[in-house]
Scaffold this motif. Structure first.
Motif, PDB file in Angstrom:
ATOM      1  N   ALA A  79      53.183  74.620  41.762  1.00 35.08           N
ATOM      2  CA  ALA A  79      51.731  74.587  41.531  1.00 35.08           C
ATOM      3  C   ALA A  79      51.257  75.883  40.893  1.00 35.08           C
ATOM      4  CB  ALA A  79      50.993  74.339  42.842  1.00 35.08           C
ATOM      5  N   GLY A  80      51.813  76.997  41.326  1.00 30.59           N
ATOM      6  CA  GLY A  80      51.429  78.279  40.750  1.00 30.59           C
ATOM      7  C   GLY A  80      51.818  78.419  39.294  1.00 30.59           C
ATOM      8  N   ARG A  81      52.878  77.722  38.890  1.00 34.71           N
ATOM      9  CA  ARG A  81      53.274  77.731  37.478  1.00 34.71           C
ATOM     10  C   ARG A  81      52.276  76.957  36.624  1.00 34.71           C
ATOM     11  NH1 ARG A  81      57.190  80.804  35.435  1.00 34.71           N
ATOM     12  NH2 ARG A  81      57.478  79.166  33.932  1.00 34.71           N
ATOM     13  N   GLY A  82      51.558  76.012  37.242  1.00 35.17           N
ATOM     14  CA  GLY A  82      50.498  75.287  36.538  1.00 35.17           C
ATOM     15  C   GLY A  82      50.988  74.426  35.403  1.00 35.17           C
ATOM     16  N   VAL A  83      51.669  73.341  35.717  1.00 36.24           N
ATOM     17  CA  VAL A  83      52.163  72.408  34.705  1.00 36.24           C
ATOM     18  C   VAL A  83      50.971  71.645  34.138  1.00 36.24           C
ATOM     19  CG1 VAL A  83      53.753  70.509  34.263  1.00 36.24           C
ATOM     20  CG2 VAL A  83      54.263  72.158  36.059  1.00 36.24           C
ATOM     21  N   GLY A  84      50.614  71.910  32.893  1.00 35.69           N
ATOM     22  CA  GLY A  84      49.443  71.245  32.324  1.00 35.69           C
ATOM     23  C   GLY A  84      48.170  71.814  32.921  1.00 35.69           C
ATOM     24  N   GLY A  85      47.176  70.953  33.109  1.00 33.68           N
ATOM     25  CA  GLY A  85      45.924  71.379  33.720  1.00 33.68           C
ATOM     26  C   GLY A  85      45.991  71.247  35.230  1.00 33.68           C
ATOM     27  N   PRO A  86      44.889  71.587  35.903  1.00 36.43           N
ATOM     28  CA  PRO A  86      44.870  71.483  37.363  1.00 36.43           C
ATOM     29  C   PRO A  86      45.114  70.060  37.869  1.00 36.43           C
ATOM     30  CG  PRO A  86      43.003  72.778  36.614  1.00 36.43           C
ATOM     31  CD  PRO A  86      43.672  72.224  35.396  1.00 36.43           C
ATOM     32  N   ALA A  87      44.550  69.082  37.195  1.00 36.18           N
ATOM     33  CA  ALA A  87      44.720  67.691  37.653  1.00 36.18           C
ATOM     34  C   ALA A  87      46.177  67.253  37.565  1.00 36.18           C
ATOM     35  CB  ALA A  87      43.837  66.754  36.836  1.00 36.18           C
ATOM     36  N   THR A  88      46.834  67.574  36.483  1.00 37.38           N
ATOM     37  CA  THR A  88      48.242  67.225  36.312  1.00 37.38           C
ATOM     38  C   THR A  88      49.107  67.910  37.362  1.00 37.38           C
ATOM     39  OG1 THR A  88      47.867  67.065  33.932  1.00 37.38           O
ATOM     40  CG2 THR A  88      50.146  67.193  34.660  1.00 37.38           C
ATOM     41  N   THR A  89      48.824  69.175  37.608  1.00 37.38           N
ATOM     42  CA  THR A  89      49.597  69.934  38.589  1.00 37.38           C
ATOM     43  C   THR A  89      49.421  69.363  39.987  1.00 37.38           C
ATOM     44  OG1 THR A  89      49.361  71.917  37.237  1.00 37.38           O
ATOM     45  CG2 THR A  89      49.979  72.232  39.538  1.00 37.38           C
ATOM     46  N   VAL A  90      48.194  69.044  40.352  1.00 37.08           N
ATOM     47  CA  VAL A  90      47.938  68.490  41.685  1.00 37.08           C
ATOM     48  C   VAL A  90      48.657  67.156  41.860  1.00 37.08           C
ATOM     49  CG1 VAL A  90      46.152  67.561  43.216  1.00 37.08           C
ATOM     50  CG2 VAL A  90      45.760  69.715  42.030  1.00 37.08           C
ATOM     51  N   VAL A  91      48.567  66.289  40.871  1.00 37.59           N
ATOM     52  CA  VAL A  91      49.237  64.982  40.968  1.00 37.59           C
ATOM     53  C   VAL A  91      50.750  65.167  41.067  1.00 37.59           C
ATOM     54  CG1 VAL A  91      49.726  62.836  39.727  1.00 37.59           C
ATOM     55  CG2 VAL A  91      47.387  63.699  39.838  1.00 37.59           C
ATOM     56  N   LEU A  92      51.310  66.045  40.245  1.00 36.02           N
ATOM     57  CA  LEU A  92      52.752  66.303  40.299  1.00 36.02           C
ATOM     58  C   LEU A  92      53.170  66.800  41.679  1.00 36.02           C
ATOM     59  CD1 LEU A  92      55.559  66.688  38.902  1.00 36.02           C
ATOM     60  CD2 LEU A  92      54.792  69.018  38.408  1.00 36.02           C
ATOM     61  N   CYS A  93      52.430  67.735  42.221  1.00 28.10           N
ATOM     62  CA  CYS A  93      52.785  68.310  43.530  1.00 28.10           C
ATOM     63  C   CYS A  93      52.600  67.304  44.664  1.00 28.10           C
ATOM     64  CB  CYS A  93      51.962  69.572  43.782  1.00 28.10           C
ATOM     65  SG  CYS A  93      52.436  70.937  42.701  1.00 28.10           S
ATOM     66  N   VAL A  94      51.564  66.481  44.585  1.00 27.24           N
ATOM     67  CA  VAL A  94      51.345  65.466  45.619  1.00 27.24           C
ATOM     68  C   VAL A  94      52.463  64.426  45.588  1.00 27.24           C
ATOM     69  CG1 VAL A  94      49.821  63.554  46.292  1.00 27.24           C
ATOM     70  CG2 VAL A  94      48.862  65.800  45.809  1.00 27.24           C
ATOM     71  N   LEU A  95      52.979  64.124  44.424  1.00 31.42           N
ATOM     72  CA  LEU A  95      54.111  63.196  44.317  1.00 31.42           C
ATOM     73  C   LEU A  95      55.420  63.864  44.721  1.00 31.42           C
ATOM     74  CD1 LEU A  95      53.275  61.475  40.919  1.00 31.42           C
ATOM     75  CD2 LEU A  95      53.114  60.463  43.199  1.00 31.42           C
ATOM     76  N   MET A  96      55.561  65.138  44.386  1.00 32.87           N
ATOM     77  CA  MET A  96      56.813  65.845  44.619  1.00 32.87           C
ATOM     78  C   MET A  96      57.055  66.147  46.098  1.00 32.87           C
ATOM     79  SD  MET A  96      57.975  69.472  42.956  1.00 32.87           S
ATOM     80  CE  MET A  96      57.092  70.527  44.063  1.00 32.87           C
ATOM     81  N   ALA A  97      56.034  66.570  46.825  1.00 35.69           N
ATOM     82  CA  ALA A  97      56.213  67.043  48.204  1.00 35.69           C
ATOM     83  C   ALA A  97      56.853  66.015  49.134  1.00 35.69           C
ATOM     84  CB  ALA A  97      54.886  67.535  48.776  1.00 35.69           C
ATOM     85  N   PRO A  98      56.347  64.790  49.228  1.00 36.17           N
ATOM     86  CA  PRO A  98      57.001  63.854  50.157  1.00 36.17           C
ATOM     87  C   PRO A  98      58.390  63.429  49.694  1.00 36.17           C
ATOM     88  CG  PRO A  98      55.159  62.778  49.058  1.00 36.17           C
ATOM     89  CD  PRO A  98      55.141  64.211  48.657  1.00 36.17           C
ATOM     90  N   LEU A  99      58.606  63.397  48.394  1.00 39.10           N
ATOM     91  CA  LEU A  99      59.928  63.018  47.903  1.00 39.10           C
ATOM     92  C   LEU A  99      60.964  64.108  48.184  1.00 39.10           C
ATOM     93  CD1 LEU A  99      58.915  61.306  44.547  1.00 39.10           C
ATOM     94  CD2 LEU A  99      59.520  60.230  46.720  1.00 39.10           C
ATOM     95  N   VAL A 100      60.587  65.366  47.993  1.00 40.81           N
ATOM     96  CA  VAL A 100      61.498  66.471  48.314  1.00 40.81           C
ATOM     97  C   VAL A 100      61.730  66.525  49.819  1.00 40.81           C
ATOM     98  CG1 VAL A 100      61.740  68.985  48.310  1.00 40.81           C
ATOM     99  CG2 VAL A 100      60.923  67.824  46.266  1.00 40.81           C
ATOM    100  N   SER A 101      60.685  66.298  50.594  1.00 40.31           N
ATOM    101  CA  SER A 101      60.825  66.288  52.051  1.00 40.31           C
ATOM    102  C   SER A 101      61.761  65.175  52.507  1.00 40.31           C
ATOM    103  CB  SER A 101      59.454  66.127  52.706  1.00 40.31           C
ATOM    104  OG  SER A 101      59.564  66.121  54.087  1.00 40.31           O
ATOM    105  N   ALA A 102      61.616  63.992  51.912  1.00 41.52           N
ATOM    106  CA  ALA A 102      62.501  62.869  52.263  1.00 41.52           C
ATOM    107  C   ALA A 102      63.935  63.152  51.824  1.00 41.52           C
ATOM    108  CB  ALA A 102      61.997  61.589  51.620  1.00 41.52           C
ATOM    109  N   ALA A 103      64.104  63.741  50.643  1.00 40.10           N
ATOM    110  CA  ALA A 103      65.449  64.068  50.173  1.00 40.10           C
ATOM    111  C   ALA A 103      66.098  65.112  51.082  1.00 40.10           C
ATOM    112  CB  ALA A 103      65.399  64.580  48.734  1.00 40.10           C
ATOM    113  N   LEU A 104      65.339  66.111  51.479  1.00 39.03           N
ATOM    114  CA  LEU A 104      65.857  67.128  52.390  1.00 39.03           C
ATOM    115  C   LEU A 104      66.194  66.507  53.748  1.00 39.03           C
ATOM    116  CD1 LEU A 104      66.490  70.112  52.804  1.00 39.03           C
ATOM    117  CD2 LEU A 104      64.112  70.443  53.484  1.00 39.03           C
ATOM    118  N   GLY A 105      65.324  65.618  54.226  1.00 38.50           N
ATOM    119  CA  GLY A 105      65.607  64.920  55.480  1.00 38.50           C
ATOM    120  C   GLY A 105      66.871  64.085  55.386  1.00 38.50           C
ATOM    121  N   GLY A 106      67.094  63.455  54.251  1.00 40.41           N
ATOM    122  CA  GLY A 106      68.320  62.693  54.049  1.00 40.41           C
ATOM    123  C   GLY A 106      69.555  63.579  54.032  1.00 40.41           C
ATOM    124  N   LEU A 107      69.428  64.767  53.436  1.00 40.49           N
ATOM    125  CA  LEU A 107      70.561  65.691  53.388  1.00 40.49           C
ATOM    126  C   LEU A 107      70.953  66.214  54.770  1.00 40.49           C
ATOM    127  CD1 LEU A 107      69.769  67.824  50.221  1.00 40.49           C
ATOM    128  CD2 LEU A 107      71.669  66.246  50.537  1.00 40.49           C
TER     129      LEU A 107
END
Length: 155
Positions: free
Chosen positions: A83-111
């Motif tokens: 999020a701090g890197r700011g991919v695109g504008g604020p809206a794009t970054t927020v959507v990317l991070c909201v999608l990324m967080a549960p998927l990374v958490s689930a992947a880590l939980g699977g590992l």
């Protein structure tokens, strides 16, 4: 100081109120994630990673916990950095991070062989959480776009 108070308020709001709301489909928005993303957008990738780590560690130790300590600290630190890197504008970054967080958490939980990470969790609970968090995300975007960092303190 303000960052710490915002994170603490978000964690308490999440645990004491939002997680207890009887929302349809059984999910709940992740307010802590939105606070981490908003703060990271304002302060940059390094501060975002630190804020994310501290917020995640707080989420890890505040009851009720059913996961390993450090799991959310890792996920939120990663999200804060992205999020701090700011991919695109604020809206794009927020959507990317909201999608990324549960998927990374689930992947880590699977590992780490977390028994709570199942196919039904990924197909039923994660999408509901993402949708609820995205519904609240305009508030985070609004706060970020109205509040710019002070010019004397570059990122």
């Amino acid at each position: 100081m303000i960052v710490g108070l915002c994170v603490l308020a978000a964690v308490l709001l999440q645990v004491m109120l939002i997680n207890r709301l009887p929302l349809p489909a059984g999910g709940a928005p992740d307010v802590v994630l939105l606070v981490v993303v908003a703060m990271a957008l304002l302060r940059g990738p390094v501060a975002g990673a630190i804020i994310g780590f501290c917020a995640g560690l707080l989420v890890d130790i505040v009851p009720p916990t059913a996961h390993l300590v450090g799991q959310y600290a890792f996920v939120f630190a990663l999200v804060g950095y992205v999020a701090g890197r700011g991919v695109g504008g604020p809206a794009t970054t927020v959507v990317l991070c909201v999608l990324m967080a549960p998927l990374v958490s689930a992947a880590l939980g699977g590992l780490i062989a977390d028994p709570r990470v199942t196919l039904s969790t990924l197909t039923e609970q994660v999408p509901v959480t993402v949708v609820y968090t995205l519904i609240l995300s305009p508030l985070a975007i609004w706060l970020v776009t109205r509040e710019r960092p002070h010019p004397r303190f570059p990122q």
